[in-house]
Design an enzyme around this catalytic site. Structure first.
Site, PDB file in Angstrom:
ATOM      1  N   TYR A 127      -3.798  -0.680  24.354  1.00 57.20           N
ATOM      2  CA  TYR A 127      -2.507  -0.372  24.944  1.00 57.20           C
ATOM      3  C   TYR A 127      -1.435  -0.463  23.868  1.00 57.20           C
ATOM      4  O   TYR A 127      -1.343  -1.453  23.139  1.00 57.20           O
ATOM      5  CB  TYR A 127      -2.190  -1.369  26.063  1.00 57.20           C
ATOM      6  CG  TYR A 127      -0.837  -1.154  26.709  1.00 57.20           C
ATOM      7  CD1 TYR A 127      -0.601  -0.035  27.510  1.00 57.20           C
ATOM      8  CD2 TYR A 127       0.192  -2.064  26.516  1.00 57.20           C
ATOM      9  CE1 TYR A 127       0.637   0.163  28.103  1.00 57.20           C
ATOM     10  CE2 TYR A 127       1.435  -1.880  27.108  1.00 57.20           C
ATOM     11  CZ  TYR A 127       1.650  -0.756  27.901  1.00 57.20           C
ATOM     12  OH  TYR A 127       2.878  -0.553  28.474  1.00 57.20           O
ATOM     13  N   ASP A 222      -1.483  -1.803  15.269  1.00 54.63           N
ATOM     14  CA  ASP A 222      -0.608  -2.375  16.288  1.00 54.63           C
ATOM     15  C   ASP A 222      -0.855  -3.878  16.341  1.00 54.63           C
ATOM     16  O   ASP A 222      -1.895  -4.337  16.809  1.00 54.63           O
ATOM     17  CB  ASP A 222      -0.904  -1.714  17.634  1.00 54.63           C
ATOM     18  CG  ASP A 222       0.036  -2.182  18.741  1.00 54.63           C
ATOM     19  OD1 ASP A 222       0.705  -3.220  18.567  1.00 54.63           O
ATOM     20  OD2 ASP A 222       0.094  -1.505  19.781  1.00 54.63           O
ATOM     21  N   LYS A 250       6.669  -9.474  20.261  1.00 48.63           N
ATOM     22  CA  LYS A 250       6.328 -10.787  20.822  1.00 48.63           C
ATOM     23  C   LYS A 250       6.850 -11.942  19.972  1.00 48.63           C
ATOM     24  O   LYS A 250       8.021 -12.303  20.071  1.00 48.63           O
ATOM     25  CB  LYS A 250       4.805 -10.899  21.020  1.00 48.63           C
ATOM     26  CG  LYS A 250       4.163  -9.742  21.768  1.00 48.63           C
ATOM     27  CD  LYS A 250       4.601  -9.638  23.197  1.00 48.63           C
ATOM     28  CE  LYS A 250       3.819  -8.550  23.923  1.00 48.63           C
ATOM     29  NZ  LYS A 250       4.282  -8.329  25.297  1.00 48.63           N
TER      30      LYS A 250
END
Length: 412
Positions: A127, A222, A250
């Site tokens: 994702y 990623d 994050k």
């Protein structure tokens, strides 16, 4: 709000029941609107590596807020955060943005602008945010073009997306053999954590890098989830394979909306205003977000990583021991201090295998843990997150709850 939430997983759709509305958090604990306290094993999906409301982060945000919340102009804080990221990660320059979705979307645009090509390769189960071209599902063949995976996403938006099975190097080789002069980039989670933890095969990332170099494409790693969490340098600090471009989020935002993408200076030089590839954001480099991110990264010392590693190892061991005692089939998979438990037999190497797990057992496991004061991720496809604030008292509460959760899973 649609579904009562602002991000789907919060609605408990994967496990059923009513989500807990959180009123406050401190250290390893959440307190809901009814006054119930839980040991938190989500940590805001990763950012709270130091624990909730860490004094240094709170002080940094308060100090920044007192000076103004947004300027729409360059600041010293964003330079310092960029320097901290470059010092830790295999990138020469970074551009700060507001979300992981924005980071991956922008990195792909830059890859296309740099190479002059249009097609991208992604992997099923990885994702990378909700940009249209990345919401593609795998077609019926080994290397078919992606089909829209959400209403509102057109076939035109996914027509240049090739979706392959994760950890399948032969499929990647076939895709390059058929489309090599059209592929701008391969984007992959450095270590997937959005279908549960599914580590790359030993040579997978290295071979991806070699194929991209061979065909003149770029590799986008990623690290929105793994960056600065599984080690000081993210997954790069574990396997040592550097992407041509890397996305972050994050932890680097310390719990505030912040993300980044970066890479080699010659690639980043194509980005406006230095080059022709356009990307902009009014709140990018926001002074509150950069203050929180910088305080978090500066606080994420070797000692902190050692504490997080110990807490994660302890909780993973407690969970697997409880499940084994009840005879519940399960598989623990780890990525540094991230881990997930699949209610399935055998190793999980791709999304198809992850989908064969028993989600009903996980739902029973989740709700019983919640009843006993432990807030697990409300989906069996998510990683478990620990923090340096998970001390012996928090670990003891987890140890008391997990046998009850395992028994419920066995009976489901």
């Amino acid at each position: 709000m649609p579904g009562g939430v602002n991000s789907p997983v919060r609605a408990f759709g994967a496990v059923g029941g009513t989500p807990r509305f959180i009123a406050s958090a401190r250290g390893p604990y959440l307190t809901d609107a009814d006054g119930n306290e839980y040991v938190d094993l989500i940590c805001s999906w990763g950012p709270m590596i130091l624990g909730h409301a860490h004094p240094a982060v709170v002080e940094a945000v308060q100090r920044a807020a007192a000076l103004g919340t947004s300027y729409g102009a360059p600041t010293q804080g964003e330079v310092e955060l960029a320097e901290e990221i470059v010092a830790r990660a295999p990138v020469e320059q970074v551009r700060l943005v507001n979300s992981g979705t924005e980071a991956t979307m922008s990195a792909i645009r830059l890859a296309r602008g740099f190479t002059g090509r249009s097609k991208i390769v992604k992997f099923s189960g990885c994702y990378h945010g909700h940009a249209d071209g990345l919401l593609a599902s795998a077609g019926s063949g080994v290397a078919t073009f992606g089909l829209p995976d959400s209403p509102g996403v057109t076939g035109a938006a996914t027509a240049d997306t090739i979706v392959l099975g994760y950890n399948d190097l032969s499929a990647v080789e076939e895709a390059f053999a058929a489309n090599g002069d059209e592929i701008a980039c391969v984007i992959t989670e450095a270590c997937p954590a959005n279908m549960g933890i599914v580590p790359p095969r030993d040579d997978f990332n290295l071979r991806l890098k070699a194929l991209c170099t061979q065909y003149g494409a770029l590799l986008i790693m990623d690290e929105v989830l793994t960056g600065f969490r599984v080690s000081r340098s993210g997954w790069y600090g574990i396997d040592g394979v550097a992407g041509d471009l890397v996305t972050f989020g994050k932890v680097m935002g310390g719990g505030l909306p912040a993300a980044a993408f970066g890479g080699r200076a010659d690639i980043m030089a194509k980005l406006a205003p230095a080059g022709p590839v356009y990307q902009a954001g009014t709140l990018s480099g926001n002074p509150l977000a950069t203050a929180a991110g910088l305080a978090t990264l500066r606080g994420a010392t070797d000692e902190v990583y050692a504490r997080v590693d110990h807490a994660a190892e302890t909780v993973a061991g407690l969970a697997t021991a409880a499940l084994a005692k009840e005879g519940v089939p399960h598989r623990l998979q780890t990525a540094g201090n991230l881990f997930s438990i699949f209610f399935a037999d055998g190793e999980v190497r791709d999304f198809a295998a992850a989908q064969r797990q028993d989600t009903k057992r996980y739902a029973a496991f989740f709700h019983t843990a919640l009843e006993h004061g432990v807030h697990l991720p409300p989906s069996s496809y998510e990683a478990w997150f620990l923090s340096a604030a998970h001390d012996d008292a928090a670990l003891e509460r987890i140890a008391e709850a997990l046998p009850h959760a395992a028994r419920a899973a066995a009976e489901a």
